[in-house]
Design a protein around this motif. Structure first.
Motif, mmCIF file in Angstrom:
data_model
loop_
_atom_site.group_PDB
_atom_site.id
_atom_site.type_symbol
_atom_site.label_atom_id
_atom_site.label_comp_id
_atom_site.label_asym_id
_atom_site.label_seq_id
_atom_site.Cartn_x
_atom_site.Cartn_y
_atom_site.Cartn_z
ATOM 1 N N PRO A 81 0.032 0.428 -1.092
ATOM 2 C CA PRO A 81 -1.397 0.749 -1.163
ATOM 3 C C PRO A 81 -2.304 -0.296 -0.517
ATOM 4 N N ALA A 82 -1.759 -1.447 -0.103
ATOM 5 C CA ALA A 82 -2.567 -2.420 0.628
ATOM 6 C C ALA A 82 -2.767 -1.972 2.078
ATOM 7 N N VAL A 83 -1.922 -1.056 2.544
ATOM 8 C CA VAL A 83 -1.982 -0.580 3.938
ATOM 9 C C VAL A 83 -2.799 0.696 4.062
ATOM 10 N N LEU A 84 -2.684 1.586 3.081
ATOM 11 C CA LEU A 84 -3.249 2.931 3.196
ATOM 12 C C LEU A 84 -3.741 3.413 1.844
ATOM 13 N N ARG A 85 -4.890 4.103 1.829
ATOM 14 C CA ARG A 85 -5.427 4.671 0.593
ATOM 15 C C ARG A 85 -5.598 6.178 0.767
ATOM 16 N N PHE A 86 -5.104 6.949 -0.215
ATOM 17 C CA PHE A 86 -5.187 8.404 -0.196
ATOM 18 C C PHE A 86 -6.559 8.870 -0.651
ATOM 19 N N LEU A 108 -6.218 0.474 5.643
ATOM 20 C CA LEU A 108 -6.816 -0.705 5.022
ATOM 21 C C LEU A 108 -6.379 -2.014 5.666
ATOM 22 N N SER A 109 -5.124 -2.070 6.136
ATOM 23 C CA SER A 109 -4.611 -3.277 6.781
ATOM 24 C C SER A 109 -3.428 -2.887 7.656
ATOM 25 N N ALA A 110 -3.127 -3.741 8.624
ATOM 26 C CA ALA A 110 -1.999 -3.480 9.511
ATOM 27 C C ALA A 110 -0.702 -3.524 8.718
ATOM 28 N N GLY A 111 0.209 -2.612 9.029
ATOM 29 C CA GLY A 111 1.500 -2.563 8.355
ATOM 30 C C GLY A 111 2.072 -1.166 8.386
ATOM 31 N N THR A 112 3.205 -1.016 7.755
ATOM 32 C CA THR A 112 3.899 0.277 7.700
ATOM 33 C C THR A 112 4.128 0.652 6.250
ATOM 34 N N THR A 113 3.909 1.920 5.940
ATOM 35 C CA THR A 113 4.097 2.396 4.577
ATOM 36 C C THR A 113 4.651 3.813 4.584
ATOM 37 N N ASP A 114 5.445 4.129 3.582
ATOM 38 C CA ASP A 114 5.968 5.476 3.408
ATOM 39 C C ASP A 114 5.024 6.265 2.516
ATOM 40 N N VAL A 115 4.918 7.567 2.802
ATOM 41 C CA VAL A 115 4.035 8.451 2.047
ATOM 42 C C VAL A 115 4.818 9.697 1.643
ATOM 43 N N THR A 116 4.648 10.117 0.412
ATOM 44 C CA THR A 116 5.165 11.398 -0.047
ATOM 45 C C THR A 116 3.997 12.179 -0.618
ATOM 46 N N MET A 117 3.805 13.380 -0.093
ATOM 47 C CA MET A 117 2.730 14.245 -0.568
ATOM 48 C C MET A 117 3.336 15.486 -1.214
ATOM 49 N N THR A 140 5.188 22.597 -2.340
ATOM 50 C CA THR A 140 5.537 21.988 -1.057
ATOM 51 C C THR A 140 5.485 20.475 -1.166
ATOM 52 N N SER A 141 6.447 19.805 -0.536
ATOM 53 C CA SER A 141 6.485 18.348 -0.505
ATOM 54 C C SER A 141 6.806 17.895 0.914
ATOM 55 N N VAL A 142 6.120 16.871 1.384
ATOM 56 C CA VAL A 142 6.384 16.289 2.701
ATOM 57 C C VAL A 142 6.447 14.774 2.566
ATOM 58 N N SER A 143 7.303 14.157 3.370
ATOM 59 C CA SER A 143 7.418 12.696 3.400
ATOM 60 C C SER A 143 7.314 12.235 4.834
ATOM 61 N N PHE A 144 6.581 11.140 5.034
ATOM 62 C CA PHE A 144 6.405 10.609 6.378
ATOM 63 C C PHE A 144 6.061 9.129 6.288
ATOM 64 N N THR A 145 6.026 8.488 7.423
ATOM 65 C CA THR A 145 5.702 7.068 7.505
ATOM 66 C C THR A 145 4.398 6.918 8.278
ATOM 67 N N VAL A 146 3.575 5.983 7.853
ATOM 68 C CA VAL A 146 2.349 5.668 8.591
ATOM 69 C C VAL A 146 2.428 4.212 9.041
ATOM 70 N N ASP A 147 2.209 4.021 10.329
ATOM 71 C CA ASP A 147 2.191 2.698 10.940
ATOM 72 C C ASP A 147 0.747 2.389 11.318
ATOM 73 N N VAL A 148 0.115 1.495 10.569
ATOM 74 C CA VAL A 148 -1.261 1.103 10.861
ATOM 75 C C VAL A 148 -1.217 -0.099 11.788
ATOM 76 N N THR A 149 -1.833 0.057 12.964
ATOM 77 C CA THR A 149 -1.794 -0.979 13.995
ATOM 78 C C THR A 149 -3.162 -1.616 14.192
ATOM 79 N N GLU A 150 -3.161 -2.868 14.626
ATOM 80 C CA GLU A 150 -4.431 -3.557 14.894
ATOM 81 C C GLU A 150 -4.944 -3.210 16.265
#
Length: 93
Positions: free
Chosen positions: A44-49, A67-76, A83-93
């Protein structure tokens, strides 16, 4: 204001989405109720839903704020369709 990264829920499962820092990721769907999505973000330091919602006839898509550079996994998950989906988000500077 920078335009958000827009991805269909049907296309995001199993992918990695790159989002520049300071930008947002917005998910769309023609078949899934937008206000019924919940998400678990592994870092949650990288991405907020931000949940989707409905106000009168207006619908607002669920999305994520970078929110900050980094990589995080997400499950919705969608509570009304199961329905469920999983993906990765790569936040870049």
């Amino acid at each position: 204001m920078v335009a958000p990264i827009i991805v269909a829920v049907a296309d995001v499962d199993g992918t990695t989405v790159t989002v520049p820092l300071g930008n947002a990721l917005v998910l769309t769907s023609d078949t899934e109720p937008l206000g019924d999505w919940t998400a678990q973000v592994s870092d949650p330091a990288v991405l907020r839903f931000e949940p989707g919602s409905t106000s009168g006839s207006a619908q607002f898509n669920p999305g994520f704020e970078s929110l900050s550079a980094g990589t995080t996994d997400v499950t919705m998950s969608n509570s009304s369709t199961g329905t469920s989906v999983s993906f990765t988000v790569d936040v870049t500077e």
